[in-house]
Design an enzyme around this catalytic site. Sequence first.
Site, PDB file in Angstrom:
ATOM      1  N   ASP A  56      35.612  42.794  39.760  1.00 37.89           N
ATOM      2  CA  ASP A  56      36.364  44.027  38.474  1.00 37.89           C
ATOM      3  C   ASP A  56      35.154  43.543  37.370  1.00 37.89           C
ATOM      4  OD1 ASP A  56      37.846  44.694  39.800  1.00 37.89           O
ATOM      5  OD2 ASP A  56      39.887  43.686  39.313  1.00 37.89           O
ATOM      6  N   TYR A 109      37.191  32.299  46.372  1.00 39.28           N
ATOM      7  CA  TYR A 109      37.854  32.727  45.326  1.00 39.28           C
ATOM      8  C   TYR A 109      38.120  31.251  44.889  1.00 39.28           C
ATOM      9  CZ  TYR A 109      36.752  37.715  45.665  1.00 39.28           C
ATOM     10  OH  TYR A 109      36.435  38.831  45.853  1.00 39.28           O
TER      11      TYR A 109
END
Length: 286
Positions: A56, A109
């Site tokens: 994103d 992540y």
Amino acid sequence: MKRTALKIGYIGTNFHGFQRQPDLRTVEEELIYHLRKLDYIDDLKKSRFRIAGRTDAGVHSLGNVISFQSEKEVQVNEINNSLPNDIKILAKAPVRYAFKPRYAQMRQYRYLLFDDLDIDKLNECADLFKGTHNFTNFTKRFQKTTTRTIDEIRITKVDLDDYHKREFPNLHDTISPIFVDIYGESFLWNMVRKMMRVFVDVARGKMELGEVERLLNPAEGEPRSNIKVMDAEYLILMDIQYDGIRFEYDQYACERFKRDLISSLNDYQKRYAIRESMIKCLNELM
């Protein structure tokens, strides 16, 4: 014609995400433009240009992956000389013709938390997320399957080391960050950032562990919970790994990207100093 996979590092601050969008600056658009400019690719379909993940807007990366085929031997630093400072190729690997980067063995992540949070509660929450669950409450869109497996979650409170204290003295009073590293084969859209909202609520005592268990195991037909996502700028796609593929990191490229990161830290330090001086002045005036 050889097929190559490249590992991409980028600072997501000034990008509108990874995926191409009309009239917006994105990581994918920059990569395609410069690969075309240097004659590595022409037609995207013919070159079989593929990506591993669509981060994103604001999300950073040290390990996103693209692949394409080209008659030209890929030279990492030739591409980096053309790319802007906030995006760089860090590593490459030869791959088979049928290779698709989206099908990874493992993704990592890292989310950075800066509040003074209860580490024990964070770890208790992490234990609930490990394993296979229905993450329908942790995604922004409806998908065919929302079952995902979290292999590991590691939580580490990081002390500012001597280097940072020496090079960036104004950082002394900042709260040491908490690293939340999450490992899994695949993730849903917004999944990590929604998970982090729950982690923070549990650590602050706003949510009980029983409620977390219900979110991970929703009853059939139960409406989805509206979990607000945490900020994208504190999320980093650290790495993507594939079975049988070994990436060769380019030392010069990594050092170059590191210098760019340090340069941006110097800019932030100057901005910090300006705001700090204004706050002190206001305190004196009052």
